[in-house]
Design an enzyme around this catalytic site. Sequence first.
Site, PDB file in Angstrom:
ATOM      1  N   GLY A  49      85.729 -42.720   8.239  1.00 49.58           N
ATOM      2  CA  GLY A  49      86.576 -41.918   7.363  1.00 49.58           C
ATOM      3  C   GLY A  49      87.386 -40.928   8.158  1.00 49.58           C
TER       4      GLY A  49
ATOM      5  CD  GLU B 149      77.037 -47.560  19.578  1.00 48.79           C
ATOM      6  OE1 GLU B 149      76.135 -48.394  19.555  1.00 48.79           O
ATOM      7  OE2 GLU B 149      76.867 -46.359  19.866  1.00 48.79           O
TER       8      GLU B 149
END
Lengths: 251, 251
Positions: B47, B129
């Site tokens: 987000g 990641e």
Amino acid sequence: MSYDPSAFPPFAVTVDLVVLTVRRHSLCALAVRRGEPPFQGRWALPGGFVREDEDLTQAAARELLEETGLRAHDPAVPAEPPQDNGAHLEQLATYGDPGRDPRMRVVSVAHLALAPDLPAPRAGGDAGEARWAPVEELLHPSGPEQDAPLAFDHAGILADGVERARSKIEYSSLATAFCPPEFTVGELRRVYEAVWGVALDPRNFHRKVTGTPGFLVPTGGTTTRQGGRPAQLFRAGGATLLNPPMLRPEV
Amino acid sequence: MSYDPSAFPPFAVTVDLVVLTVRRHSLCALAVRRGEPPFQGRWALPGGFVREDEDLTQAAARELLEETGLRAHDPAVPAEPPQDNGAHLEQLATYGDPGRDPRMRVVSVAHLALAPDLPAPRAGGDAGEARWAPVEELLHPSGPEQDAPLAFDHAGILADGVERARSKIEYSSLATAFCPPEFTVGELRRVYEAVWGVALDPRNFHRKVTGTPGFLVPTGGTTTRQGGRPAQLFRAGGATLLNPPMLRPEV
DNA sequence: GCAAAAGTGTTTTACTTACACCCATGG
DNA sequence: CCATGGGTGTAAGTAAAACACTTTTGC
């Protein structure tokens, strides 16, 4: 840990309310007249800014109380302390188009409230005037100045709220939120007819709702307030999801 | 007309994404590892901040593209210009508890994205990641440090997104968003089985989906990639609402 | 041939629909 | 007694669940 406010743009956050009820056989929404620009004098949905220390649901419940006097039952909070009026309140959707408010960037978290017919609209703090208006009039205005389109993007929000209510009474027991604490099967049927805008077979409807487990529990009382043969009175049962669902007739 | 900024508290507005796919017979969500406090090193939903000039849906689509390379098909925009990957994107709900982010008041407009299995997660700009994780692992962590609960209130957001997906494939054709452009009835069935976590009768499922008007259109091709007798290939049909709906078996 | 997945047919059961019919009250 | 709404019975049509059975490939 502090945070650099220049890293993100600041927004104003509001809650807007789609408050629906059934009056005189038609689905109505609460509208307030705007007392200041923009859209001064036009009808709008009630709403207001979210405060620094309150949750979105709290803000919506506060606005609902201010505008209507209704104390909502929050489905997320199982035990409701004093007395809610049976009104239902849930989050609807969030509207954040740049330019939806000409003054500044405002993100509005719209909520949907369903209420029984009882309350007369009361003028809240901000709003000088409030009324229950049939949703058809608000969504498809035609006629006098009073029926001008809703301010901001409120017509779209209202349409989304109406659609949510129409679909949700199919598979949940929410239609009872439009009824007083005790009601008859016929009154519940007239809610479905008003919300869906269709006519339902009274015989099949009766069998269906009384046969759906957990939907209705008889109170033992009867009433004759609708005329005709006395009808059993019911309260809303514990079930929230209806199985099998109510079927909305094809268009 | 200008507006007094002291009249309302400023909020940060973000979009968070629940990106779901079906991999190896189980429902998986995209998780990114946080590179900075708070919750540094913990898994979270992807987000980011909504920009000054973009719509909420645009912000969600931008984040989805940045994190996964997926170009979403927005149901609100009928004609989609270049090539979407068939991914579905819709608004889920908005989370605004004071204190949900310890740094400041953040309102997050969560979105739900459904994607086919194809893409390998790619490290976005912010996230170092990323991985596809079975939603069960994310919602009910048990074991190594890697399975610590999601950051912020993201476990609740993920749960809401999973529930939305589970219920929406009942009455809409959304399950096809988990499939490649051409797919077999068996592949579609395995999507339903993974999302619902149940086993379905292949014979009745076949009759049902091929008999539901507008759900599937045969492409004429066949494939044997699943082994056994060659299966017809289908594309998603034009229908978005299924009538009759798919029935989720009782629990 | 055999395993595996695709696809068809059939029976049982549940539910919806449409509508005939009776019930209990107020005027 | 009759209009009005409440409530039950019943038969036809539709769809779901369960499962036997045939088809077409790879190995």
